[in-house]
Design a protein around this motif. Structure first.
Motif: not given
Ligand code: NAG
Ligand code: NAG
Ligand code: NAG
Ligand code: NAG
Ligand code: NAG
Ligand code: NAG
Length: 290
Positions: A145-151, A180-182
């Motif tokens: 889940a993380w690697t998909k979300n924080f590509s 980007t991610l802060g």
């Molecule tokens: C995905 O990333 C966004 C910010 O980039 C964040 O707000 C969100 O909570 C993240 N979701 C998960 C499932 O980590």
């Protein structure tokens, strides 16, 4: 006689207590270090290590998971928390396809699941007391889940940093992630070849126990700066072991010039052997003549 016995028992007791305490491991942890790596660099280092090594790199490769590491502030542990909690492929069968895509084992000449098993034994068994990470399925699924979300690939390319074999500065790479991610990441490189090149290798992100992104910072990770992690720029906000002098190379494929160098070396060796053979034949002739 009796006093001697009591004394002996006391000594044994304290000794045993001391030994037991010494072996008790502290498995508590404070934050997660979530590590993604670049398969091309992983492959180059893997092939550096032995001429027998080969890589599996899927055609649409991307940044993939290296691991998800529960970490205690100021240490790089805990590790190997429960040796009797064996890795069981059946537990993660339902996400095997995703694991192959997002948590790829680049090392072709090793069993497919050996990378997952290694990470599970070393780090997964330590992800305790936090329900979303506990157990094999949760541990691996959260990382996907993380690697998909924080590509990382998307973040870098949105800032003009492409895997086209050019070099980038550590500041550029850091700023792309940070803006980007802060949060501050840790940026890792591998050293390769002669002359030495710095290859972009890993981006590490920090998560707290609510699974929110947090800054990786020197206070949490001061161990990083003990040996090879000597570089922190200006205000100490860039955490990296990459060279500050050389450009950081971001290759999109295994650079071809390596083969050329190898071929040249081979040719030189061949010429050397041919000359040796000629000298040998000449000596042989001399011996025969005399
Ligand atoms: C995905 O990333 C966004 C910010 O980039 C964040 O707000 C969100 O909570 C993240 N979701 C998960 C499932 O980590
Ligand atoms: C390279 O090989 C050595 C010895 O076989 C091993 O200890 C080391 O972990 C390997 N390194 C990598 C990056 O595979
Ligand atoms: C490569 O594999 C062969 C055959 O298994 C072995 O004899 C040789 O030592 C290996 N070479 C290296 C560098 O590991
Ligand atoms: C280690 O793992 C095994 C198997 O899951 C479990 O039964 C045992 O309670 C665990 N031990 C500790 C100390 O957590
Ligand atoms: C592996 O996991 C499956 C599914 O949870 C379970 O049925 C099986 O007993 C486990 N095997 C071992 C050796 O623990
Ligand atoms: C994790 O970080 C978020 C965002 O900074 C914060 O709101 C939350 O309280 C933190 N949780 C823990 C357990 O520290």
């Amino acid at each position: 006689m009796r006093w001697q016995f009591v004394y002996l028992m006391l000594v044994l007791f304290f000794h045993a207590r001391h030994t037991i305490t010494a072996f008790q491991q502290d498995d508590s942890w404070d934050y997660i270090l979530f590590v993604q790596h670049w398969p091309i660099t992983v492959c180059m280092k893997w092939m550096d290590n032995s001429s027998n090594n080969s890589c599996t790199i899927s055609p649409n490769y991307q940044w993939t998971v290296h691991g998800s590491w529960p970490t205690k502030i100021g240490t790089d542990g805990p590790q190997y928390c429960n040796s009797s909690w064996h890795f069981n492929m059946t537990e993660i069968e339902s996400i095997e396809g995703e694991l192959e895509q997002y948590w790829t084992n680049v090392e072709a000449n090793t069993p497919l699941s050996s990378f997952w098993e290694y990470e599970w034994r070393k780090h997964g068994t330590c992800a305790l007391n936090l329900e979303p990470l506990e157990g094999e399925f949760n541990y691996f699924n959260q990382a996907i889940a993380w690697t998909k979300n924080f590509s990382i690939g998307d973040i870098l390319s949105a800032h003009g940093i492409h895997p086209d074999g050019s070099g980038y500065s550590i500041q550029q790479i850091h700023d792309a992630i940070q803006s980007t991610l802060g949060v501050n990441p840790v940026i890792e490189c591998e050293v390769h070849g002669k002359p030495k090149m710095s290859l972009l290798s890993e981006i590490r992100l920090c998560f707290n126990k609510s699974l929110n992104l947090i800054d990786c910072d020197i206070d949490k990770m001061h161990y990083l700066f003990l040996d090879e992690y000597l570089y922190d720029l200006e205000d100490g906000q860039i955490l990296t072991d990459c060279s500050l002098k050389r450009p950081i190379m971001y290759f999109g494929q295994i650079p071809h010039f390596e083969n050329t160098i190898k071929d040249e070396e081979l040719e030189e060796r061949q010429q050397f052997l041919t000359q040796l053979r000629k000298i040998y034949q000449f000596l042989h002739l001399l011996i025969w003549l005399t």
